[in-house]
Design an enzyme around this catalytic site. Sequence first.
Site, mmCIF file in Angstrom:
data_model
loop_
_atom_site.group_PDB
_atom_site.id
_atom_site.type_symbol
_atom_site.label_atom_id
_atom_site.label_comp_id
_atom_site.label_asym_id
_atom_site.label_seq_id
_atom_site.Cartn_x
_atom_site.Cartn_y
_atom_site.Cartn_z
ATOM 1 N N GLN A 17 0.493 -1.333 -0.140
ATOM 2 C CA GLN A 17 0.660 0.185 -0.233
ATOM 3 C C GLN A 17 0.680 1.138 0.083
ATOM 4 O O GLN A 17 2.221 1.324 0.164
ATOM 5 C CB GLN A 17 -1.115 0.039 1.515
ATOM 6 C CG GLN A 17 -1.639 -0.997 0.655
ATOM 7 C CD GLN A 17 -2.759 -1.262 2.572
ATOM 8 O OE1 GLN A 17 -2.743 -2.215 3.551
ATOM 9 N NE2 GLN A 17 -3.389 -0.239 2.877
ATOM 10 N N HIS A 18 0.348 1.995 -0.148
ATOM 11 C CA HIS A 18 0.730 3.955 -0.008
ATOM 12 C C HIS A 18 1.974 4.813 -1.197
ATOM 13 O O HIS A 18 2.288 5.427 -0.855
ATOM 14 C CB HIS A 18 1.197 4.206 1.327
ATOM 15 C CG HIS A 18 0.617 3.867 2.637
ATOM 16 N ND1 HIS A 18 -0.514 4.379 2.849
ATOM 17 C CD2 HIS A 18 0.172 2.527 3.159
ATOM 18 C CE1 HIS A 18 -1.411 3.206 3.891
ATOM 19 N NE2 HIS A 18 -0.517 2.205 4.202
ATOM 20 N N ASP A 26 -2.323 -4.426 -0.793
ATOM 21 C CA ASP A 26 -1.882 -6.405 -0.306
ATOM 22 C C ASP A 26 -2.728 -6.188 0.866
ATOM 23 O O ASP A 26 -3.502 -7.785 1.277
ATOM 24 C CB ASP A 26 0.071 -6.574 0.259
ATOM 25 C CG ASP A 26 0.048 -5.468 1.092
ATOM 26 O OD1 ASP A 26 1.178 -5.309 1.560
ATOM 27 O OD2 ASP A 26 -0.582 -4.630 1.662
HETATM 28 O O1 LIG Z 1 1.875 0.168 5.038
HETATM 29 C C1 LIG Z 1 1.498 -0.572 5.230
HETATM 30 C C2 LIG Z 1 0.001 -0.963 5.491
HETATM 31 O O2 LIG Z 1 -1.049 0.572 6.462
HETATM 32 C C3 LIG Z 1 1.840 -1.940 4.465
HETATM 33 O O3 LIG Z 1 1.394 -3.589 5.090
HETATM 34 C C4 LIG Z 1 2.363 -2.483 3.864
HETATM 35 O O4 LIG Z 1 1.106 -2.439 2.551
HETATM 36 C C5 LIG Z 1 3.339 -3.019 2.720
HETATM 37 O O5 LIG Z 1 3.097 -4.491 3.276
HETATM 38 P P1 LIG Z 1 4.074 -6.181 3.151
HETATM 39 O O6 LIG Z 1 5.029 -5.336 2.152
HETATM 40 O O7 LIG Z 1 4.141 -6.074 4.160
HETATM 41 O O8 LIG Z 1 3.336 -6.747 2.888
#
Ligand SMILES: O=C(CO)[C@@H](O)[C@H](O)COP(=O)(O)O
Length: 498
Positions: free
Chosen positions: A81-82, A239
């Site tokens: 995300q983000h 994700d």
């Molecule tokens: O920032 C967040 C949720 O707000 C994280 O969960 C990212 O989405 C990264 O995910 P992973 O790479 O650790 O799966």
Amino acid sequence: MSAPEGPLVIGVDSSTQSTKALVVDASTGEVVASGQAPHTVTTGTGRESDPEEWWRALQEAVARCGRAAGEAAAVSVAGQQHGLVTLDGDGRPVRPALLWNDVRSAPQRDRLVAALGGPGRWAERVGSVPAPAFTVTKWAWLCENEPDAAKSTAAVRLPHDYLTERLTGRATTDRGDASGTGWWASSTQTYDEEILGLAGLRSETLPHVLEPGEAAGTVRGTSDGFLTPGTLVATGTGDNMAAALGLGLRPGQPVLSLGTSGTVYTVSTRRPQDPTGTVSGFADARTDWLPLACTLNCTLAVDRMAALLSRDREDVELDGGVTALPFLDGERTPNLPYARGLLTGLQHSTTGGQVLQASYDGAVFALLRALDRVLGEEPQGAEAGGTQTGGAQAGGGTEAPLTLIGGGAKGTAWRETVRRLSGRAVHVPRAEELVALGAAAQAAGLLLGEDPAAVARRWNTAAGDSYAPVERDDAALTRLSEVLGDADTLLNRSPERL
Ligand SMILES: O=C(CO)[C@@H](O)[C@H](O)COP(=O)(O)O
Ligand SMILES: Nc1ncnc2c1ncn2[C@@H]1O[C@H](COP(=O)(O)OP(=O)(O)O)[C@@H](O)[C@H]1O
């Protein structure tokens, strides 16, 4: 492996460290092929990755699935995300993407929160108080620190948006991932023009937000040939939203995801609005909500401590009286962007195994502290007897078990630490790569006209091993809470004093 019963679909997880692709039988949920390809993440003051590398990794991971990939009738891409992906007028990245775990935008975050009227206004309007992880703070950072890059930006995308557009040629996103930008308001389920104005971003640079169940398009002939042109492409999502689909998650069921990020979340029928900022009020990939707390220091931080101690990640020892807060990258939950790792209680008798176990404890404690607040966002999910530091009373009782996913869920030390500090039953699905599986369920849902969460439940993806509750280690929780409180000044030291 038996011949597939139904059409094949592909689910992709483009996460922080790598891309994982699964080819799945849409009728049974059987994973008929899989592939993985690594990503490069910078390790300096920021956390950045090249979107073009994500695209190459997607092609590589799908190619590693072999011939079955070419037979897929639908595909969906879930992504970390983000992330801020900035594209020029030709669709090429202006610079590497700023990732969710890049905390350089902490000052811009503070200014944006104040400019809209404070945390309460953000929580009510957007559903979240933005963290430096959010896309809106990263854009503000870019405008202040790299104005030429901002000026060259004709389009802004999230990681999953960028990859989906490379497949279809269309600029789309979904409500789930959009809800992590900070400029999509959960109150109106639209882009918020006032917030875009505060951040200095034109709405025409943003992708169209698709409805759940809509198609993003089809694989266009020029998608470098690794997928059959005309293959249906689903909306994709973030994700964590995809993992919730992959589990067929129902409201109030708590999930602990142990990956590069640590996350604790559930599905909620009520739109979250936490003014403390502990819980981000994301939308899920369907029509509900995904209250979620996220830590920056999870598996990578503990792996780093194991490496420093020259120990295998399972080589731990309990009861050392040592306390570690492994906030090596700063921390998001609690909001300590300038924090660094903290270790206390060391004595001559302390062993390396005790220090490593203390690192697991610190990482899991940071997640469990948010559990009650996450569960409190779901009316019927609020569980009796929860406490600030871990949720259920010892013995678990009527609480739903904690479902453990992510790479860390494969580890005994992680699992046993979660059991000991939560005092709850723990359930570990046998299915791995729940994010990619959720994306596959979304692709199957689009293809078959089914609710993707119902598809995942039909696939029985949550089947796995359950572990009974154990006595909660209240002494460890109390010690961790006291160290966190006593170290407040240290953990909030400004960057120039680090
Ligand atoms: O920032 C967040 C949720 O707000 C994280 O969960 C990212 O989405 C990264 O995910 P992973 O790479 O650790 O799966
Ligand atoms: N068998 C294992 N035991 C404990 N941890 C593991 C195991 N396998 C992988 N991991 C951890 O899982 C992490 C990757 O988790 P994953 O969920 O795939 O990452 P991402 O968040 O990038 O998707 C690695 O950093 C590693 O520390």
